[in-house]
Design a protein around this motif. Structure first.
Motif, PDB file in Angstrom:
ATOM      1  N   SER A   1       8.143  -5.157   3.866  1.00  0.00           N
ATOM      2  CA  SER A   1       7.708  -3.769   3.992  1.00  0.00           C
ATOM      3  C   SER A   1       6.263  -3.721   3.514  1.00  0.00           C
ATOM      4  O   SER A   1       5.967  -4.127   2.390  1.00  0.00           O
ATOM      5  CB  SER A   1       8.546  -2.828   3.121  1.00  0.00           C
ATOM      6  OG  SER A   1       9.882  -2.806   3.540  1.00  0.00           O
ATOM      7  N   PHE A   2       5.360  -3.266   4.381  1.00  0.00           N
ATOM      8  CA  PHE A   2       3.981  -3.015   3.988  1.00  0.00           C
ATOM      9  C   PHE A   2       3.841  -1.526   3.760  1.00  0.00           C
ATOM     10  O   PHE A   2       4.171  -0.726   4.644  1.00  0.00           O
ATOM     11  CB  PHE A   2       3.002  -3.441   5.084  1.00  0.00           C
ATOM     12  CG  PHE A   2       2.357  -4.770   4.859  1.00  0.00           C
ATOM     13  CD1 PHE A   2       1.658  -5.040   3.694  1.00  0.00           C
ATOM     14  CD2 PHE A   2       2.427  -5.748   5.824  1.00  0.00           C
ATOM     15  CE1 PHE A   2       1.046  -6.265   3.489  1.00  0.00           C
ATOM     16  CE2 PHE A   2       1.820  -6.983   5.641  1.00  0.00           C
ATOM     17  CZ  PHE A   2       1.133  -7.232   4.470  1.00  0.00           C
ATOM     18  N   LEU A   3       3.362  -1.150   2.601  1.00  0.00           N
ATOM     19  CA  LEU A   3       3.164   0.250   2.245  1.00  0.00           C
ATOM     20  C   LEU A   3       1.678   0.481   2.015  1.00  0.00           C
ATOM     21  O   LEU A   3       0.985  -0.409   1.507  1.00  0.00           O
ATOM     22  CB  LEU A   3       3.947   0.592   0.976  1.00  0.00           C
ATOM     23  CG  LEU A   3       5.408   0.146   0.937  1.00  0.00           C
ATOM     24  CD1 LEU A   3       5.997   0.419  -0.448  1.00  0.00           C
ATOM     25  CD2 LEU A   3       6.212   0.851   2.009  1.00  0.00           C
ATOM     26  N   ARG A   4       1.198   1.673   2.381  1.00  0.00           N
ATOM     27  CA  ARG A   4      -0.205   1.971   2.134  1.00  0.00           C
ATOM     28  C   ARG A   4      -0.375   3.445   1.821  1.00  0.00           C
ATOM     29  O   ARG A   4       0.426   4.283   2.244  1.00  0.00           O
ATOM     30  CB  ARG A   4      -1.085   1.569   3.308  1.00  0.00           C
ATOM     31  CG  ARG A   4      -0.860   2.409   4.540  1.00  0.00           C
ATOM     32  CD  ARG A   4      -1.723   1.981   5.681  1.00  0.00           C
ATOM     33  NE  ARG A   4      -1.630   2.997   6.735  1.00  0.00           N
ATOM     34  CZ  ARG A   4      -2.511   3.180   7.679  1.00  0.00           C
ATOM     35  NH1 ARG A   4      -3.572   2.405   7.749  1.00  0.00           N
ATOM     36  NH2 ARG A   4      -2.353   4.124   8.581  1.00  0.00           N
ATOM     37  N   GLN A   5      -1.441   3.747   1.067  1.00  0.00           N
ATOM     38  CA  GLN A   5      -1.777   5.129   0.756  1.00  0.00           C
ATOM     39  C   GLN A   5      -3.228   5.193   0.319  1.00  0.00           C
ATOM     40  O   GLN A   5      -3.795   4.202  -0.128  1.00  0.00           O
ATOM     41  CB  GLN A   5      -0.886   5.700  -0.348  1.00  0.00           C
ATOM     42  CG  GLN A   5      -1.188   5.136  -1.734  1.00  0.00           C
ATOM     43  CD  GLN A   5      -0.304   5.728  -2.812  1.00  0.00           C
ATOM     44  OE1 GLN A   5       0.885   5.651  -2.743  1.00  0.00           O
ATOM     45  NE2 GLN A   5      -0.892   6.312  -3.817  1.00  0.00           N
ATOM     46  N   ILE A   6      -3.804   6.383   0.478  1.00  0.00           N
ATOM     47  CA  ILE A   6      -5.134   6.630  -0.080  1.00  0.00           C
ATOM     48  C   ILE A   6      -4.927   7.418  -1.360  1.00  0.00           C
ATOM     49  O   ILE A   6      -4.249   8.443  -1.367  1.00  0.00           O
ATOM     50  CB  ILE A   6      -6.022   7.384   0.917  1.00  0.00           C
ATOM     51  CG1 ILE A   6      -6.316   6.477   2.118  1.00  0.00           C
ATOM     52  CG2 ILE A   6      -7.314   7.836   0.244  1.00  0.00           C
ATOM     53  CD1 ILE A   6      -7.109   7.125   3.222  1.00  0.00           C
ATOM     54  N   LYS A   7      -5.505   6.905  -2.440  1.00  0.00           N
ATOM     55  CA  LYS A   7      -5.335   7.524  -3.749  1.00  0.00           C
ATOM     56  C   LYS A   7      -6.617   7.326  -4.548  1.00  0.00           C
ATOM     57  O   LYS A   7      -7.157   6.209  -4.585  1.00  0.00           O
ATOM     58  CB  LYS A   7      -4.149   6.866  -4.462  1.00  0.00           C
ATOM     59  CG  LYS A   7      -3.828   7.420  -5.822  1.00  0.00           C
ATOM     60  CD  LYS A   7      -2.612   6.698  -6.397  1.00  0.00           C
ATOM     61  CE  LYS A   7      -2.310   7.171  -7.792  1.00  0.00           C
ATOM     62  NZ  LYS A   7      -1.175   6.446  -8.374  1.00  0.00           N
ATOM     63  N   ASN A   8      -7.085   8.387  -5.159  1.00  0.00           N
ATOM     64  CA  ASN A   8      -8.292   8.327  -5.990  1.00  0.00           C
ATOM     65  C   ASN A   8      -9.476   7.704  -5.255  1.00  0.00           C
ATOM     66  O   ASN A   8     -10.238   6.922  -5.820  1.00  0.00           O
ATOM     67  CB  ASN A   8      -8.030   7.578  -7.297  1.00  0.00           C
ATOM     68  CG  ASN A   8      -6.973   8.247  -8.142  1.00  0.00           C
ATOM     69  OD1 ASN A   8      -6.864   9.472  -8.163  1.00  0.00           O
ATOM     70  ND2 ASN A   8      -6.179   7.453  -8.830  1.00  0.00           N
ATOM     71  N   GLY A   9      -9.614   8.023  -3.976  1.00  0.00           N
ATOM     72  CA  GLY A   9     -10.753   7.544  -3.207  1.00  0.00           C
ATOM     73  C   GLY A   9     -10.710   6.080  -2.813  1.00  0.00           C
ATOM     74  O   GLY A   9     -11.727   5.516  -2.415  1.00  0.00           O
TER      75      GLY A   9
END
Length: 101
Positions: free
Chosen positions: A41-49
């Motif tokens: 499972s590849f997970l991604r997110q944008i957080k704190n720039g």
């Protein structure tokens, strides 16, 4: 008992899409051809720039992880191209026993 191997990396927002494409093209196929590999499972997110990536791979047992990572399975594995994307290189990964799925 199946083992989950968890890695984290981060990129700039500008490299978020390009690194996603790189992982799909190179890393996924690399894992899939490794003896003892079960799933990922590849997970991604944008957080704190920043763009954050968490990879969870599933393996038959701790021993087969050596087929991918080498003798020191605690050490994170990187591709030469990662130098173009990642903001830092975490030295280790985490391993967990999967007791339910």
């Amino acid at each position: 008992m199946m083992i989950a191997r968890i890695w984290h990396g981060k990129t700039s927002i500008e490299n978020f899409g390009a690194y996603t494409a790189f992982l799909k093209k190179v890393a996924v196929s690399d894992y899939q051809k490794t003896t003892g590999f079960k799933a990922l499972s590849f997970l991604r997110q944008i957080k704190n720039g920043e763009g954050h990536f968490t990879l969870i791979t599933y393996w038959e047992n701790l021993e087969v992880i050596k087929n991918f990572a080498g003798q020191d399975i605690e050490k994170a594995k990187y591709y030469p191209e990662d130098n173009n994307y990642l903001l830092e290189f975490e030295e280790t990964v985490q391993h967990f026993e999967v007791f339910a799925s």
